[in-house]
Structures are given as C-alpha cells and as structure tokens.
Design a protein around this motif. Structure first.
Motif, mmCIF file in Angstrom:
data_model
loop_
_atom_site.group_PDB
_atom_site.id
_atom_site.type_symbol
_atom_site.label_atom_id
_atom_site.label_comp_id
_atom_site.label_asym_id
_atom_site.label_seq_id
_atom_site.Cartn_x
_atom_site.Cartn_y
_atom_site.Cartn_z
ATOM 1 N N SER A 72 0.813 -1.221 0.000
ATOM 2 C CA SER A 72 0.000 0.000 0.000
ATOM 3 C C SER A 72 0.841 1.263 0.000
ATOM 4 O O SER A 72 0.298 2.368 0.106
ATOM 5 N N SER A 73 2.131 1.108 -0.123
ATOM 6 C CA SER A 73 2.997 2.285 -0.166
ATOM 7 C C SER A 73 3.088 2.823 -1.584
ATOM 8 O O SER A 73 2.625 2.202 -2.540
ATOM 9 N N TYR A 74 3.674 3.979 -1.696
ATOM 10 C CA TYR A 74 4.007 4.543 -2.995
ATOM 11 C C TYR A 74 5.288 3.856 -3.450
ATOM 12 O O TYR A 74 6.380 4.196 -3.042
ATOM 13 N N SER A 87 -5.392 -1.354 2.546
ATOM 14 C CA SER A 87 -5.132 -2.613 1.843
ATOM 15 C C SER A 87 -5.020 -2.453 0.336
ATOM 16 O O SER A 87 -4.796 -3.434 -0.375
ATOM 17 N N VAL A 88 -5.185 -1.231 -0.197
ATOM 18 C CA VAL A 88 -5.016 -1.019 -1.626
ATOM 19 C C VAL A 88 -3.559 -1.261 -1.997
ATOM 20 O O VAL A 88 -2.654 -0.954 -1.225
ATOM 21 N N GLY A 126 -8.602 2.019 1.098
ATOM 22 C CA GLY A 126 -7.507 2.929 1.365
ATOM 23 C C GLY A 126 -7.380 3.170 2.856
ATOM 24 O O GLY A 126 -7.976 2.444 3.661
ATOM 25 N N PRO A 127 -6.662 4.173 3.252
ATOM 26 C CA PRO A 127 -5.890 5.061 2.381
ATOM 27 C C PRO A 127 -4.551 4.442 1.996
ATOM 28 O O PRO A 127 -4.201 3.353 2.450
ATOM 29 N N THR A 128 -3.819 5.155 1.165
ATOM 30 C CA THR A 128 -2.438 4.755 0.914
ATOM 31 C C THR A 128 -1.615 5.047 2.171
ATOM 32 O O THR A 128 -2.086 5.712 3.106
ATOM 33 N N ASN A 129 -0.408 4.566 2.175
ATOM 34 C CA ASN A 129 0.440 4.797 3.353
ATOM 35 C C ASN A 129 0.655 6.273 3.647
ATOM 36 O O ASN A 129 0.888 6.653 4.797
ATOM 37 N N MET A 135 -6.565 9.356 -0.501
ATOM 38 C CA MET A 135 -7.814 8.619 -0.626
ATOM 39 C C MET A 135 -7.717 7.611 -1.779
ATOM 40 O O MET A 135 -7.358 7.963 -2.888
ATOM 41 N N LYS A 136 -8.041 6.386 -1.491
ATOM 42 C CA LYS A 136 -8.147 5.320 -2.486
ATOM 43 C C LYS A 136 -9.263 4.373 -2.040
ATOM 44 O O LYS A 136 -9.486 4.229 -0.835
#
Length: 850
Positions: free
Chosen positions: A506-508, A540-541, A580-583, A587-588
């Motif tokens: 879920s990180s960039y 969890s995205v 989401g969210p991402t780390n 918003m995802k």
C-alpha cells in the motif's frame, strides 16, 4: 348444431357448476403474469371469469381439434413428477375410454384418431408444494371430458379427478403483462426494433398456417383469426358472460349492462381491429415487411417487424395493426402466450447500464453514438484468445510480434513475452478483461459480420493493443520500465492502459512512481489500475494503484443474475474490494465500478470463433458454461469496466459533444488530457448505500470520500451533458496553467432543472512523480473552494483545504438563483507552474469568469 343428450347434459352441468373459473385468478397470478395484472382487482376478476366462462362453453360448441389449457394437480404429498404422471394418465385413460363415442367431437378434422402422446402435450410451468401446473394442448374431446369430470359434484372426492383443475387459456391469460402498454408506447418510435414473442402450446408448431389465417378474410372482410377474439364488440355471447360475472361478483341477481371498464375494453379492441387487420388496408405494409421465425425447440416463435426485404421500420408504426395482430394471435387455440417487449439486450448489460446511467437497461451514450469508436486501449494481462468471436478477425496476416496492424477488426497489436501464453490457455483472465472493455461479436470475423451480442464491452467499438504479461502458466511478468510496457501501446495509438494486476503493497512503490512518471511525461495517457482484493481492512489497496496520476478502481456489486445470494445490488460495495488510504494518507480507491461476478468473454483456446451461446444458456453468478463466456470477480473486473467508460468520455470530447451534448465537429477536442477524463468521471460519480462484509452478505456503512468507495461509482449520465437525455450544463477547461500564488475564479448563477439541484466541481492535475516510499507524495498543491452566497465549502468532505490529494471535488446543493463562485488556487508548487483540468456541472446560467 344438433346436440346429443350427453352434450346437453354437459352444457347444463357447465352452466350450473362451472361458470366460474376452474383455476382462480389469484391462483393463475401465482403461475404466470398476464395483462389482467395491470387492471383494478374487481375489473380483472370479472374479466377473467367472464372470458373463462365463454371458453368453457366454447369447448363444446366449437369444433377446434386441439386447444391450450392450464391444468393443475393439487394432490397432497406428491412431487411434481408424480403429479405430471397422474395428469398424463388421466388424459390417456380418457382417450382409451371415449375414442369410440359417436357424440364426441372428432380428435381431428377427418373423424380419425390423431397420434397422441400425452407426455408431449404438457409443459410444466409451476411446481411448488401446493400444486403442479402445466400448459397443455388437448384434443377437444379429451378437454370436454376432463372439464366435465373435474367439475362434476359426483367426482369431487374422486382420487383421480378430485385434485385436478382445468382452465382454457383465455386471450388475456395469454397476453403477458405490459404487452399492450409497450406496443402503445413504442409503435411510433422508428428507432426501436419491435417484435412479438409467441409461445405455441405444447406440440404446436405451424406458425405459417396461423399467420395465413390472420391475413385471410371472411365474408365480412374480417380476419379469419380476429373474429374469434372474445373481446370483439360483436361477441354477444361475451356480453352475456360479462353480465353474469358482474352479477356473481357483486351479489346481484341480474346485471343488465356491462360495466364502464368492460365497455371501454371492448371499444378499444373494436377500434384496434377496425383500424388494424380488419381494415381495408389490412395492415398490408406490416405483413409485407415482417419476418416470422421458426418455432424453437421450446415452442417459441418470434415475429420481427420491419426486418423483411424492405427493412422499413415505419411498416410497424401503427399500434392498431400490432394490437389487432396480438388479439388475433391470442384467439388462436394453438397459441398459449403472446408478448411484446424491447429487443433483447446485451448481457455485460448490467455493467453497461449501471455505469452509463444507473437505470435498468438505459445506455444513453450508446444511444447517442458514443461507443468508443476511433479509441485504442492498451491492456496488459495474462494473454488474449484473439480468435474468440468478440475479437476474431478472419482475414489473413495476424501477427503477434508487436507490429501495429491498425486495420485489424479489434486487435491492432499483440506484444508477446519470451514465454507468452498468447491464447490465454492457463488463465483466461486477459480475455475476460479485454472483453469487458471492447468485446463486439462477429459471426464470421469481419466488420460486416458484426452484430449486437449479449456481452458487448463498455466501449464496444474501441480496439485493443495487447501487451502479454503471461510467463508460461503464471502471471505477471511486468517490465521494469515504462518505455517497454507503455511504449508499444503509444505507438499503436493507445491513450489508455488498463492494468488488472498489482500487489498488496500500500505504499508509494517503484511501480507507482514509474506509472506517475510516464503520466507526467505523456499527459494524454491515462492508466486505470485495479485497487486489489484484500477485503475490508483499511490500508489494503496495492501498488501500482497507489500512484497519484492513475485511476484506482474498487469493485461494487452488479445486478440481476450477476448477484450471489445475499448480495444487495449495484449500490453496494463488494466485500473483497481493497480499501484505502495509501500509506501517505491519500484517498483510495478513486472510483468503483461493477466487479463482483462479471460475465464476460471466456477463453477457449482449442476453438476458433467460439462465442457466447444463447442468452438462455447463461449461468447465474459463479456458474460455468461450455460456451466462450466466463464469470470472474475482482477489482480486475471493475477496472476494464471503468476503462471502457473512460474511452467513451474520450470519444465524447473528440467528436465534439461538448458543450451541447450532441456531436459537432466544430467543437471537437483533438486530444483531451488524462486529467480531464479523470475529472469528468470523478465529478459525476455516485455514492453507494453500503458494503457487504462477506461473500454472502452482511453490511458495513460507506460515505463519499471515505476509504471504501472514494468518489463513488462511475455514472456517465451524471458526468456529461447529453442532448435529450439530461438537462445539466457543464463548464469544462483542460490544461489550465497556474503558477504559485495564482488563483482562477469561475462564477455562475444557479438555476433548478430536472437533472440536478446542485453544483459539482472537480479539479485533477497530473502531479510530478515522487520517490518510492514517500510519506507525503503530492508535490504540487492546488486547492479548490466553492462559495455560495456567504457560505464556503471545501473539497473531499473536509472543513478546510486538502493538501493530500491531487483530485478534489466539491458537491453542494444550491438554491435557485444563487451566486456560485468556484476558486482554484496554486497554494504550493514545486514546479514553476502546474496544468489542471476542471469539470463543473449543474444548472448553470451566465458565463464563467476566469
């Protein structure tokens, strides 16, 4: 006609004991629907009983050799098979007992016995604990005996006959609910294909003979078929039965006049017949340009209007002609059902109409010609079965070496891997995904052979540049550089990349970064990525759906057969859809679309031009098929649904539909940006009601801008103006440059209209790529603000500016004549300037101020 003593006693018995329906109207409603379902209750009961009485009497007086009946067996503690066996035995015994009686109406016209197998004369239509019922096609002599015995007071407790009910199929019993209304609504619409579906009684098949009977005339110039229609005004016997039925239901000794409702019914049918098939023109144009299909294995024939040698839809523009034909057909003893409905539609239709309008079977963008034409989509996936009927091109010269073949019907490029599964043998995932985007059936692999199928993709006229990620029997081998992954698609003309793959990070990540880099360098190229299937847990995205300049797609439920037991429908999120969210708190997912139990193209590598099969063979959610179709679930399925809709948005702008909602080449936008297409989809997205918490149900709450549904479910009709379909006005600007500290204002007066009572504004910008692992990944911060009078509103459900996301939306209900001011501010950029796209929707008046 001279009656024997037996016949006289039979008629007397019928009048004294059976002049009410043998099978009650409420019972019939539990078996089949009919036009009477749409009538007021007393009116329907009286009409049902009166017509039944008429036909009970006609069983003896008319010399029809066979006729349609509803027969029910209510024997207790029996299963359906045993009840059917008893019904068949009763009929066989009657034939054996009465075949030599002189006073019986002959079983056929030459007084001989016709070959008769009772098992072929019953089609079960109802089977519950209380009863088993079947449509039956009975010889008139058998029908008389069966009716007489089942109505005899002496046999009411009889083991054989005491549990049997028999009802002649009346005209209104045969007309399926909504048939009359549908004909009256669509007859004059030249853009609607019209047909009648005719259900033959079991064992009947001679539709040409029936149609000849309809067209033939008696000595009064009337159709030979229509004169038997009981609601024809000249049917004096029917008037008498209506009076009796009224008396019975109203508890009166005698009613001298028919009710107003019944008189109106007869008048309406008189008018339809007089101006239809009984008129001087006899609906000749309609008959000349209709096609009568052969009777199927299941006894159904279809009459298609305006599809003959002339191809003239105006030949079926008379409601009276079609209604009078329905009346004539319903009066024929060989026919057990007549229905008028819309032409069959495609079966990815759930995702199609859910994302185009959210209204059942309503595809307004297709209706207006927005079908993905001249749009190419790149897909990277497990493989593609290119000789499936949805993609097949029968011309020679197919290459699978990355060569661009722009003139091929659907697949303009196929980029292999060293160990490519180029027919999708092992998985079928890629074939399913491409089908959801752009499947279009061809009977022979040519454009000329294309026809409306049951599983057309969202952008059915788009083409695909395919990048095979398959590696033997596994997936996915994803190149580590975007030039290798995206470059071939760009060379083929693709402006979208659909990626139904990813990981649980879920990180960039690295992949997030390179996706963003390519988007930043190619601002007209939009990647649409599956959010993941890791369920209800937050954060969890997975990557690359964690990228900024893509659309991350979650999965909502679908409708109809695509629902598992316990699922609620299109307004609910699928339980497996990653959250989401991402780390870094963005918003995802961005959007959601149908992705739970999606029926689409199924790879059959050992076959050539494999296809869908008949729609009646389609399985329910999770089922399998031997045809070229398959169910799959996941955000992998929601992603191509969204990609196909994005392709429609691109065509919308390229063909000049903006701003009027109609195609106009003078307004063509040659190359809309990825940010604009993303902004349009976000701006019109609709909220959901909740989320399932497990595969078979449960409930979790969701709201706009949360980490379950993001901005909501794709819905094009609330995203773009479309002439004749909605009344919203859009203010759209693409690639608007803005520098640090600058702001741009858009000012309008609001008004009220049918499509919306609010204003929605969305900005999207392609942010510079960041390093993998970033904790605050947005680099250029733009801020959106809306002022309505003295009130100020901020984006994404917040009470202040959003510095985390590079997509921002404000949606606000506003009063009529309110002044609305929308401001975009470059609050903090790392570059000298930043382009953005903005979509503003509502009932807007006046011009914006920039």
């Amino acid at each position: 006609m001279k009656l024997s003593i037996r016949a006289f006693l039979f008629l007397l018995q019928m009048q004294n004991a059976a002049l009410a329906a043998n099978i009650s109207f409420s019972t019939y409603q539990n078996i089949l629907n009919s036009e009477l379902d749409l009538h007021a209750n007393e009116d329907a009961l009286i009409a049902y009983d009166a017509e039944a009485d008429f036909l009970f009497e006609s069983v003896y007086t008319d010399n029809a050799s066979f006729g349609g009946y509803m027969v029910c067996h209510t024997g207790p503690n029996l299963n359906g098979q045993h009840r059917m066996q008893r019904l068949q035995k009763i009929v066989d015994d009657i034939i054996a007992e009465t075949s030599d009686h002189d006073d019986m109406v002959p079983l056929n016209d030459d007084d001989g016995m016709v070959p008769f197998n009772s098992s072929d004369m019953f089609d079960p239509v109802y089977n519950k604990a209380d009863a088993t019922c079947a449509l039956a096609n009975l010889p008139s002599g058998v029908a008389k005996q069966l009716i007489g015995r089942t109505n005899s007071r002496l046999l009411k407790g009889n083991e054989m006959y005491g549990h049997v009910a028999v009802q002649p199929m009346t005209s209104y019993m045969k007309m399926r609910s909504g048939t009359i209304t549908h004909v009256e609504e669509v007859a004059e619409n030249m853009g609607v294909l019209k047909y009648l579906s005719v259900q033959m009684c079991p064992g009947s098949s001679d539709m040409p003979q029936i149609m000849e009977r309809v067209k033939s005339r008696d000595e009064f110039g009337r159709s030979l078929a229509s004169r038997n229609f009981v609601w024809y005004g000249r049917q004096e016997r029917m008037h008498e039965h209506l009076r009796r039925s009224l008396s019975r239901h109203r508890g009166m000794e005698e009613v001298k006049d028919m009710s107003v409702q019944h008189q109106r019914r007869m008048d309406r049918w008189d008018r339809a017949l007089a101006q239809g098939i009984d008129s001087d023109h006899a609906c000749a144009a309609m008959f000349e340009d209709l096609v009568v299909g052969s009777v199927s294995k299941f006894g159904v024939s279809r009459i298609d209007f305006g599809t003959g040698s002339q191809g003239d839809m105006s030949s079926a523009a008379s409601a009276d002609c079609i209604l009078s034909l329905i009346a004539a057909l319903s009066a024929q003893p060989e026919i057990c059902g007549v229905e008028s409905a819309g032409m069959p539609t495609t079966m990815n239709d759930y995702a199609q109409w859910i994302t185009q309008s959210g209204t059942n079977n309503y595809r307004p963008f297709w209706d207006q010609g927005v079908t993905g034409k001249n749009v190419i989509v790149q897909v990277s996936d497990t493989g593609l079965d290119t000789d499936h009927c949805h993609f097949y091109d029968s011309s020679s010269g197919e290459l699978k070496d990355g060569t661009v073949q722009s003139n091929r019907r659907k697949v303009v490029q196929y980029v292999p891997q060293p160990d490519t599964d180029d027919s999708d043998v092992y998985d079928g995932h890629g074939t399913h995904v491409v089908g959801s985007i752009l499947a279009k059936r061809s009977t022979d692999g040519t454009v000329g052979g294309e026809e409306a199928g049951n599983l057309e993709g969202m952008a059915k006229d788009a083409k695909v540049a395919f990048f095979d990620l398959g590696a033997g029997n596994s997936c996915c081998f994803v190149p580590g550089d975007t030039a290798t992954l995206f470059g071939p698609g760009v060379d083929a003309g693709a402006k979208f990349h659909s990626a139904s793959w990813g990981n649980s990070d879920s990180s960039y990540s690295f992949y997030s970064s390179i996706f963003d880099q390519f988007a930043y360098d190619n601002d007209d190229f939009l990647s649409i990525v599956a959010a993941g299937n890791s369920g209800t847990s937050l954060n969890s995205v997975g990557s690359p759906a964690t990228a900024k300049n893509i659309i991350a797609v979650g999965a909502s439920q679908s409708e109809g057969r695509d629902l598992y037991s316990g699922n609620e429908g299109m307004d609910y999120l699928a339980y497996f859809s990653s959250r989401g969210p991402t780390n870094d708190g963005r918003m995802k997912p961005d959007l959601v679309a149908p992705g739970h139990a999606i029926l689409s193209s199924g790879a059959r590598p050992s076959q050539v031009n494999e296809c869908e099969g008949p729609s009646g063979s389609f399985p329910s959610a999770g089922g399998s098929s031997t045809y070229g179709i398959a169910y799959m679930s996941g955000t992998s399925m929601a992603t191509p649904v969204t990609t196909g809709n994005a392709a429609l948005v691109r065509q919308y702008f390229m063909d000049g539909y903006y701003p009027s909602g109609s195609a106009n080449s003078a307004n063509a936008m040659s190359n809309p940006s990825a940010s604009l297409i993303k902004a349009v989809l976000i701006n019109g997205a609709q909220s959901l009601l909740g989320s399932s918490s497990s595969w078979n149900g449960g409930f979790l709450p969701v709201t706009d801008y949360d980490n379950n549904i993001g901005f909501g479910r794709v819905n094009l009709i609330t995203s773009l103006p479309l002439s004749g379909e909605n009344s919203i006005i859009a203010e759209i600007h693409d690639r608007v440059p803005i520098s640090n500290g600058q702001f741009v204002e858009y000012e309008f007066d609001s008004s009220q209209c049918e499509s919306t009572n609010g204003v929605s504004a969305t900005i999207v910008w392609t942010d510079p790529p960041n390093s993998s692992g970033c904790s605050n990944c947005v680099l250029n911060d733009l801020d959106l603000k809306m002022e309505v009078g003295s009130d100020t509103y901020y984006p994404n459900g917040l009470s202040s500016a959003d510095s985390t996301n590079n997509s921002e939306r404000i949606r606000q209900t506003v009063a009529d004549d309110a002044l609305v001011k929308i401001t975009v501010t470059a609050s903090n950029l790392v570059t000298s300037s930043q382009n953005y796209a903005i979509s503003i929707l509502g009932c807007l008046e006046g011009k914006s101020k920039l």
